[in-house]
Design an enzyme around this catalytic site. Structure first.
Site, PDB file in Angstrom:
ATOM      1  N   HIS A 268       0.818  -1.211   0.000  1.00 48.70           N
ATOM      2  CA  HIS A 268       0.000   0.000   0.000  1.00 48.70           C
ATOM      3  C   HIS A 268       0.856   1.267   0.000  1.00 48.70           C
ATOM      4  CE1 HIS A 268      -3.668  -2.293   1.837  1.00 48.70           C
ATOM      5  NE2 HIS A 268      -3.556  -2.474   0.529  1.00 48.70           N
TER       6      HIS A 268
ATOM      7  N   TYR B 246       0.314  -8.788   4.288  1.00 46.89           N
ATOM      8  CA  TYR B 246       0.550  -8.893   2.852  1.00 46.89           C
ATOM      9  C   TYR B 246       1.879  -9.573   2.547  1.00 46.89           C
ATOM     10  CZ  TYR B 246      -3.452  -6.182   1.168  1.00 46.89           C
ATOM     11  OH  TYR B 246      -4.716  -5.775   0.832  1.00 46.89           O
TER      12      TYR B 246
ATOM     13  N   ARG C 241      -3.719  -3.277   9.547  1.00 47.59           N
ATOM     14  CA  ARG C 241      -5.051  -3.376  10.148  1.00 47.59           C
ATOM     15  C   ARG C 241      -5.350  -4.770  10.686  1.00 47.59           C
ATOM     16  NH1 ARG C 241      -5.912  -3.654   4.510  1.00 47.59           N
ATOM     17  NH2 ARG C 241      -7.442  -5.224   3.803  1.00 47.59           N
TER      18      ARG C 241
END
Length: 842
Positions: free
Chosen positions: A267, A276, A330
C-alpha cells in the site's frame, strides 16, 4: 571470475531476473506438455497426491476438506432465491459473491483429493460446473452491473477461486465447452486497474502481494488455454516482485515490496511483513512449486532470493512462534493473528526447503523445527493449504538428525529503517518498536478494521517475554482492553477521538464530488483516511553489533498539513509533541523523550508501558519512591523504580525512572467486546488485567523531558541498585541531542536531531544523525553511524582523545586526524538509513 546465473539472480537485479525465463518452448507440443505439467502440479499442490494423502498425517486435512465440501453441498440444497448457498444473498454484495465462488472451489477440491470420500464424484463436479454457469449468467457475466464494492474481490478474489476450480475440473469441462473461454474473458474484463484486460505495472493496485496473486491466476489461465504468451507475460510481470526495491530508483514508481534491510511495504507506505508480506511469500512459493518441471521458468533460480526474505525479513519478526504486532497493519484487530500468521510462514519454509540448495534447505528445516520447539501454541498442520506440505512438515519434525536452530542469533538488534520499525532481541525477551515518518504511515485502518489506530506508529512498543503465551499479552485482546491513548510507549493528547464509522456513518469518507475525489479506494482515501503518513523526516537508527539506537520526531499526519485542501466536514486530529530516542542494550532499553506535551494547550500522557494478563492471574506491582520508601501500586508517586510481576506465569518487567515527574500506576480488570476494534469481530467480551505506568503532562505546562529504562525480568534488588550504582547515565536529553552512556558496556549512544555540531561524552557529530560508539579493550573503538532522515550526503563524527586509525570499515568511511582527536566521515548518500560501521585502532 564470471558470475553464475544463480549469483546474478541473488543480486536481485531486474535484468538478471529476466534470465529466469528460458527460451520459448519449441512449438505447440512443448507448450501443451508444459501446460499439462503446470496443471498437474497445481492439482498436487492444493489436493495432494496419492502418496501424500495415504500418509496418516494428512488424515485431518482430508477430513476437513470433505467436511467443508459436504457443508457446502448442504448449503446449496438449502439456498433460497438469489442464493447459490444458503444465506449468501447475491446481486449487491460483492463479499457474498466472492464467498460463493470460494465455496464452489472448496467443493471441487474434495473431488480431486486422493483419499477423499468425494474423489471423482462426477455428480458433485457437475453441480460445481452448473454453479459456475449459474453465477456467470446472473451475477458475474454482465460487467456493466458488476464491480461494486471492493476492487480486490473482482480483480483477485473471485478470479483465484474460479481459476483454481477450472484447473481442478479441467477434465470435466467437455459438457461446458465455452465455460473456460467465457470466464477468462470476463476475468480479463474485470481487471479494470490493468490495461486491455492485462496487468499494468504502473497501477498502484498491481504491486507486491496483489501482483503475485493476479499473475499466478493468469499463469494458470494460460495453462488451461494452452496460451504460451499469456503464461510468459504473467511470469515476466510476476518477476518484478523479486526485485529489491531501490527507493532512489523506483521502477514503475512502486514502493511495494522487499527492501535491502529486510523491510516489506505494501500500500505504498505500510509496514506489512506480517500480513501482505506473508501472502506474497505464500503465493511465490506456490508458484515455484507449480512451475517445477514445466519448462516455462527456471524457478529454482529464484529460491535464494526468497530464502533471504525468510532469513532477513520474517525470522527477526517472529518470537517463539508469534508474529510481532508492528508489521500487521489493520490485521492487528483480527481475532486470529500471531501464532496463526506464523503457521503460514512455516508452510512456505517447508516447501521452500524442498526446492532450495542443501545449505539453505537445511537451515530452513532447522528453522521450522526451531519454531515448533519454541512456540507456546501448537501448530496445526491441517491448516496448511497443501497436503504435500503436511507430509513434508511431519518428515522435518521426525528427523532426529536435525537440530532446531533460528535463522539468526539470539542476541541481535535489527533496524528495519525502510519501514520505520526496530526489533531488539535477547534470549529472554524481544522488543518491537513502531516508528513512522513522512515516508511510512502512522497506522492502517480500512474496511472497519483497526478502528482506533491513531497512535500505533508513534513509538508504540511491544515487549515480548520468553516462555509466555503471547495471546495473553498481545494480539487483538491487547488492543481491545488497553486504551488506544495508552498504548505502551506512546505520547498522546488527552482528548476523545471518534472512529471513521462514528465520524461518517460508513467505513470510509465518501465525497466523490470534492476535488480530491473521496471514494472507497481513491488515492485521497488512502492518504488521509486509511494509512496517513506523518510530517517529520526524522525516524531511524543505527546498529552496532548486537546493540542499537533508534530515534523519532513525533508529528501530526498529512491531514493537519492539508486542512485547507480538505472538505469542511472532514475531521483531522493534531498530535502531541515529542522527540524520542531508544537505546537498546542487553538488560535495558533506555527511553529518552524531550519536548513532550499535549500541544496547543492540551494535557497529554506518556505511557511508559502497558501490559495485559488473564484476569485471574496473580499480578502485583511493587516499587521504590525517590525518598527510599516502598511503593505498592496502583497510585501516583515520585518513583525510582517499579516492578510488574505475573506470578501465575512466572514473568516480570522492571522500570527504572531516570528523570521526569510523578508516575501514575494503574492496575485494573478491563472488560470490552472485541468488536470495539473491528466491526466484523464477534461481539465477544474479553476481560484482561491491564497494568499501566504513565507520566501525565498538564495542560499549558512547559514541554517535559523524560528518561526511563525498561528492564525485562529484573528482580527487586537489581532495580534498587540502579539508583546507586547503575550503569546508565543520561548525558543529554533535549530536542537537539539525546545521549546515554552504559558504563558496563563502555557504550555511548546518541541521536542528534538538528543541524550543527553536537557534543556528548567525548564525541561530537554534525546532526542530524544516529551514532553508537563502543570503546573496547586494547585501544579498539567500534563505531556505527546512520542517517535517520534518509536525506543527508555526509555525516561527520569526531572522537576526542588520542588519534585513531581505521582498522576495518564499510565502504564510504574516511578517517583522518584532527587537533585533539579523530574525524570519521561517512558517506550516507542514498543509503536509506542503513548503518555504516567501522573499527578504529590506536
Amino acid at each position: 571470475m564470471e558470475l553464475t546465473r544463480r549469483q546474478l539472480i541473488s543480486a536481485l537485479s531486474a535484468a538478471g531476473l529476466l534470465a529466469v525465463l528460458p527460451a520459448r518452448p519449441a512449438g505447440a507440443a512443448a507448450t501443451a506438455e508444459g501446460s499439462a505439467q503446470l496443471l498437474a502440479n497445481t492439482v498436487a499442490v492444493f489436493a495432494g497426491t496419492a502418496e501424500t494423502n495415504a500418509r496418516p498425517e494428512t488424515a485431518a486435512k482430508l477430513a476437513a476438506m470433505v467436511a467443508t465440501a459436504r457443508a457446502g453441498l448442504k448449503s446449496m440444497d438449502e439456498a433460497g432465491p438469489d442464493e447459490l448457498f444458503k444465506g449468501l444473498v447475491l446481486g449487491t454484495n460483492d463479499a457474498n459473491l466472492n464467498t460463493a465462488y470460494r465455496q464452489l472451489y472448496e467443493i471441487a477440491l474434495a473431488t480431486r483429493a486422493p483419499g477423499s470420500a468425494l474423489l471423482g464424484d462426477v455428480t458433485v463436479q457437475r453441480r460445481v460446473l452448473d454453479g459456475l454457469v449459474w453465477l456467470h449468467e446472473r451475477y458475474y457475466g454482465d460487467q456493466s452491473k458488476g464491480y461494486y464494492g471492493n476492487w480486490f474481490n473482482w480483480e483477485i478474489g473471485i478470479s483465484q477461486s474460479v481459476t483454481k476450480t477450472l484447473v481442478l475440473l479441467a477434465d470435466a469441462l467437455a459438457d461446458h465447452p465455452d465455460l473456460l473461454t467465457t470466464y477468462v474473458a470476463s476475468m480479463d474484463a474485470y481487471l479494470r486497474n490493468g490495461t486491455d484486460g492485462d496487468v499494468n505495472l504502473d497501477s498502484r493496485f498491481h504491486t507486491g502481494a496483489n501482483l503475485a496473486d493476479i499473475t499466478t491466476n493468469r499463469i494458470l489461465q494460460g495453462a488451461l488455454l494452452g496460451d504460451e504468451n499469456r503464461i510468459r507475460k504473467a511470469l515476466t510481470d510476476q518477476l518484478t516482485v523479486f526485485v529489491t526495491i531501490d527507493p532512489y530508483h523506483l521502477r514503475h514508481n512502486v514502493t511495494d515490496g522487499h527492501y535491502a534491510d529486510g523491510s516489506f511495504i505494501q500500500h505504498g507506505s505500510v509496514a506489512y511483513t506480517g500480513s501482505y508480506g506473508k501472502g506474497l511469500l505464500t503465493r511465490v512459493v506456490q508458484t515455484l512449486k507449480i512451475l517445477d518441471g514445466s519448462g516455462f521458468a527456471h524457478g529454482e533460480e529464484l529460491v535464494p532470493t526468497v530464502f533471504t526474505w525468510v532469513r532477513d525479513g520474517f525470522a527477526p519478526l517472529i518470537f517463539e512462534g508469534w508474529m510481532m504486532e508492528i508489521v500487521k497493519g489493520r490485521a492487528v484487530s483480527r481475532t486470529a493473528t500471531g501464532y496463526t500468521d506464523v503457521a503460514v510462514i512455516v508452510e512456505a519454509a517447508v516447501d521452500l526447503a524442498s526446492l532450495a540448495p542443501e545449505t539453505e534447505a537445511k537451515a530452513l528445516r532447522q528453522y521450522v523445527k526451531y519454531i515448533r520447539s519454541t512456540s507456546k501454541a501448537p501448530l496445526d498442520p491441517a491448516t496448511f493449504v497443501s497436503p504435500v506440505s503436511v507430509v513434508r512438515y511431519a518428515d522435518i519434525l521426525a528427523d532426529s538428525a536435525l537440530t532446531p536452530a533460528d535463522l539468526g542469533p539470539a542476541a541481535r538488534s535489527v533496524a528495519f529503517n525502510a519501514m520505520d520499525k526496530t526489533v531488539h532481541r535477547r534470549p529472554g525477551y524481544a522488543l518491537a518498536l513502531a516508528r513512522s515518518s513522512s515516508r511510512i504511515s502512522k497506522y492502517e485502518y480500512m474496511s472497519g478494521e483497526n478502528l482506533m489506530p491513531w497512535f500505533q506508529g508513534d513509538g508504540a512498543h511491544y515487549l515480548y517475554l520468553a516462555g509466555q503465551d503471547q495471546t495473553e499479552a498481545f494480539g487483538v485482546d491487547y488492543y481491545t482492553t488497553v486504551s488506544p491513548y495508552g498504548l505502551a510507549g506512546v505520547t498522546a493528547p488527552v482528548e476523545q477521538r471518534r472512529t471513521v464509522p462514528e465520524l461518517y456513518g460508513t467505513a470510509y469518507y465518501d465525497n466523490p464530488g470534492h476535488p480530491l475525489n473521496f471514494t472507497p479506494s481513491s488515492e485521497s482515501q488512502n492518504a488521509y483516511v486509511y494509512f496517513p503518513r506523518g510530517l517529520a523526516d526524522h525516524s531511524g537508527g543505527a546498529v552496532l553489533g548486537t546493540y542499537g539506537a533508534a530515534a523519532m520526531v513525533q508529528s501530526s499526519d498529512v491531514g493537519v498539513r492539508d486542512r485547507e485542501l480538505l472538505p469542511d466536514d472532514f475531521v483531522v486530529y493534531r498530535n502531541a509533541t515529542a522527540t524520542k530516542s531508544w537505546f537498546l542494550f542487553d538488560d535495558e532499553i533506555v527511553v529518552l523523550a524531550a519536548g513532550v506535551g499535549g500541544a496547543e494547550g492540551r494535557a497529554g500522557t506518556t505511557t511508559v508501558d502497558a501490559r495485559t494478563a488473564r484476569a485471574g492471574d496473580a499480578v502485583t506491582v511493587t516499587g521504590g519512591r525517590r525518598d527510599g520508601t516502598p511503593f505498592t501500586g496502583p497510585g501516583e508517586a515520585e518513583l525510582s523504580w517499579l516492578r510488574w510481576v505475573n506470578t501465575t506465569r512466572g514473568s516480570a518487567v522492571g522500570y527504572v525512572f531516570l528523570d521526569g515527574g510523578p508516575v501514575r500506576v494503574g492496575l485494573e480488570n478491563v472488560k470490552r467486546s472485541r468488536r470495539v476494534v473491528r466491526t466484523s469481530n464477534p461481539d465477544t467480551p474479553v476481560t484482561r488485567s491491564v497494568f499501566s505506568a504513565a507520566y501525565d503532562h498538564a495542560a499549558g505546562a512547559e514541554p517535559a523531558a523524560l528518561a526511563y529504562a525498561l528492564v525485562p525480568g529484573a528482580s527487586d534488588a537489581a532495580l534498587r541498585s540502579y539508583a546507586d550504582r547503575g550503569p546508565l547515565k543520561v548525558v543529554s536529553n533535549s530536542t537537539r541531542l539525546q545521549a546515554v552512556e552504559h558504563s558496563g558496556l563502555h557504550l555511548l549512544g546518541l541521536n542528534s536531531f538538528t543541524q550543527g555540531r553536537h557534543h556528548a561524552a567525548g564525541v561530537s557529530v554534525d546532526g542530524p544523525a544516529s551514532v553508537l560508539v563502543r570503546r573496547e579493550r586494547r585501544g579498539r573503538t567500534s563505531l556505527a553511524v546512520a542517517d535517520p532522515t534518509t536525506r543527508r550526503d555526509t555525516i561527520s563524527v569526531v572522537l576526542h582523545g588520542r588519534r585513531l586509525r581505521l582498522g576495518e570499515g564499510d565502504e564510504g568511511i574516511r578517517v583522518s586526524a584532527v587537533p585533539g582527536g579523530t574525524r570519521v566521515e561517512v558517506d550516507v548518500h542514498q543509503a536509506y538509513g542503513r548503518s555504516f560501521t567501522a573499527t578504529l585502532l590506536g
